[in-house]
Design an enzyme around this catalytic site. Structure first.
Site, PDB file in Angstrom:
ATOM      1  N   GLY A  11      -3.019  20.922   0.206  1.00  0.00           N
ATOM      2  CA  GLY A  11      -4.370  21.143   0.719  1.00  0.00           C
ATOM      3  C   GLY A  11      -5.169  22.198  -0.029  1.00  0.00           C
ATOM      4  N   SER A  12      -4.824  22.465  -1.289  1.00  0.00           N
ATOM      5  CA  SER A  12      -5.600  23.478  -2.037  1.00  0.00           C
ATOM      6  C   SER A  12      -7.025  22.990  -2.269  1.00  0.00           C
ATOM      7  CB  SER A  12      -4.922  23.816  -3.372  1.00  0.00           C
ATOM      8  OG  SER A  12      -4.972  22.701  -4.248  1.00  0.00           O
ATOM      9  N   ASN A  13      -7.194  21.686  -2.450  1.00  0.00           N
ATOM     10  CA  ASN A  13      -8.559  21.154  -2.603  1.00  0.00           C
ATOM     11  C   ASN A  13      -9.315  21.244  -1.275  1.00  0.00           C
ATOM     12  OD1 ASN A  13      -9.255  19.840  -5.363  1.00  0.00           O
ATOM     13  ND2 ASN A  13      -7.094  19.406  -5.020  1.00  0.00           N
ATOM     14  N   ASN A 101     -12.603   9.921  -3.398  1.00  0.00           N
ATOM     15  CA  ASN A 101     -11.240  10.387  -3.670  1.00  0.00           C
ATOM     16  C   ASN A 101     -11.239  11.171  -4.966  1.00  0.00           C
ATOM     17  OD1 ASN A 101      -8.281  10.360  -3.382  1.00  0.00           O
ATOM     18  ND2 ASN A 101      -8.303   8.986  -5.153  1.00  0.00           N
ATOM     19  N   HIS A 103      -8.752  12.012  -8.170  1.00  0.00           N
ATOM     20  CA  HIS A 103      -7.507  11.564  -8.807  1.00  0.00           C
ATOM     21  C   HIS A 103      -7.225  12.464 -10.003  1.00  0.00           C
ATOM     22  CE1 HIS A 103      -4.365   8.661  -9.746  1.00  0.00           C
ATOM     23  NE2 HIS A 103      -4.705   8.835 -11.009  1.00  0.00           N
TER      24      HIS A 103
HETATM   25  C1  GRF Z   1      -4.595  16.897  -6.383  1.00  0.00           C
HETATM   26  O1  GRF Z   1      -4.059  17.000  -7.690  1.00  0.00           O
HETATM   27  C2  GRF Z   1      -5.443  15.653  -6.296  1.00  0.00           C
HETATM   28  O2  GRF Z   1      -6.103  15.318  -7.492  1.00  0.00           O
HETATM   29  C3  GRF Z   1      -4.411  14.599  -5.978  1.00  0.00           C
HETATM   30  O3  GRF Z   1      -3.496  15.210  -5.104  1.00  0.00           O
HETATM   31  C4  GRF Z   1      -3.488  16.621  -5.361  1.00  0.00           C
HETATM   32  C5  GRF Z   1      -3.767  17.297  -4.046  1.00  0.00           C
HETATM   33  O4  GRF Z   1      -3.481  18.647  -4.190  1.00  0.00           O
HETATM   34  N1  GRF Z   1      -5.032  13.460  -5.373  1.00  0.00           N
HETATM   35  P1  GRF Z   1      -3.803  19.601  -2.903  1.00  0.00           P
HETATM   36  O5  GRF Z   1      -3.049  19.035  -1.709  1.00  0.00           O
HETATM   37  O6  GRF Z   1      -5.292  19.589  -2.700  1.00  0.00           O
HETATM   38  O7  GRF Z   1      -3.287  20.964  -3.328  1.00  0.00           O
END
Ligand code: GRF
Length: 187
Positions: A11-13, A101, A103
């Site tokens: 969940g860092s994003n 999404n 990727h």
């Molecule tokens: C990210 O690299 C994203 O591109 C891919 O999954 C990963 C999610 O990382 N779809 P996080 O859970 O947001 O740290």
């Protein structure tokens, strides 16, 4: 504008997006949904006072449970940030043009289901690619084949390990994803 984020893992994003819009009076992340009750993203959301829920396969694929949660949240944008399941058509149909999404590769290269996290970076290193990057795209019934919204690239050096590539990708995601979302919602 209201954002709902789906995530399955760290969940860092999701955290980065929540923080970016935290004091924004026009855009806010209002909910985090996950298919994994142990996902670290639940803890990150709770620490930032964002409503977070986990659901199971039946709730997502076999009933209207998740669809109804989304309808109640009235999202202007649904963001998949490391969400491992393919969105069912009946949920996509309820939110046309509103599901995106991210990727961790330059689609259409290294696309396809299950290309999550390290697997895709190992493939990039194994194929001796000289560059890789991130792709932000609309989600359609074929998952990674929706229209591309944004791409950013980074070099892959012959000495790079998959971990080195993952770190470069992570940096691109942290830097670009919130700004791309902001532009989408304020377009
Ligand atoms: C990210 O690299 C994203 O591109 C891919 O999954 C990963 C999610 O990382 N779809 P996080 O859970 O947001 O740290």
């Amino acid at each position: 504008k209201r954002i709902v984020i789906f995530a399955s893992g760290s969940g860092s994003n999701a955290e980065n997006l929540i923080r970016f819009f935290q004091n924004n009076d026009k855009v806010s992340v209002i909910q985090v949904l996950t298919n994994n009750p142990h996902a670290k993203v639940l803890e990150r959301a709770k620490n930032l006072n964002i409503s977070a829920l986990s659901f199971n396969r039946v709730a997502f694929f076999k009933t209207d449970d998740v669809l109804n949660i989304l309808k109640a949240s009235k999202p202007d944008l649904i963001i998949l940030a490391g969400f491992l399941w393919k969105f069912p058509q009946f949920i996509l149909n309820a939110f046309p043009g509103k599901v995106i999404n991210i990727h961790p590769a330059l689609l259409p290269k290294f696309g396809g289901k299950g290309m999550y996290g390290m697997h895709v970076h190992e493939a990039v290193v194994m194929k001796k690619e000289t560059e890789t990057g991130i792709t932000i795209h609309y989600v359609n019934e074929n998952y990674d084949e929706g229209a591309t919204i944004f791409q950013a690239k980074c070099a892959v050096l012959p000495t790079d390990t998959p971990e080195d590539v993952a770190a470069k990708i992570h940096k691109l995601e942290m830097e670009h994803f919130p700004k791309v979302v902001d532009k989408l919602l304020n377009a």
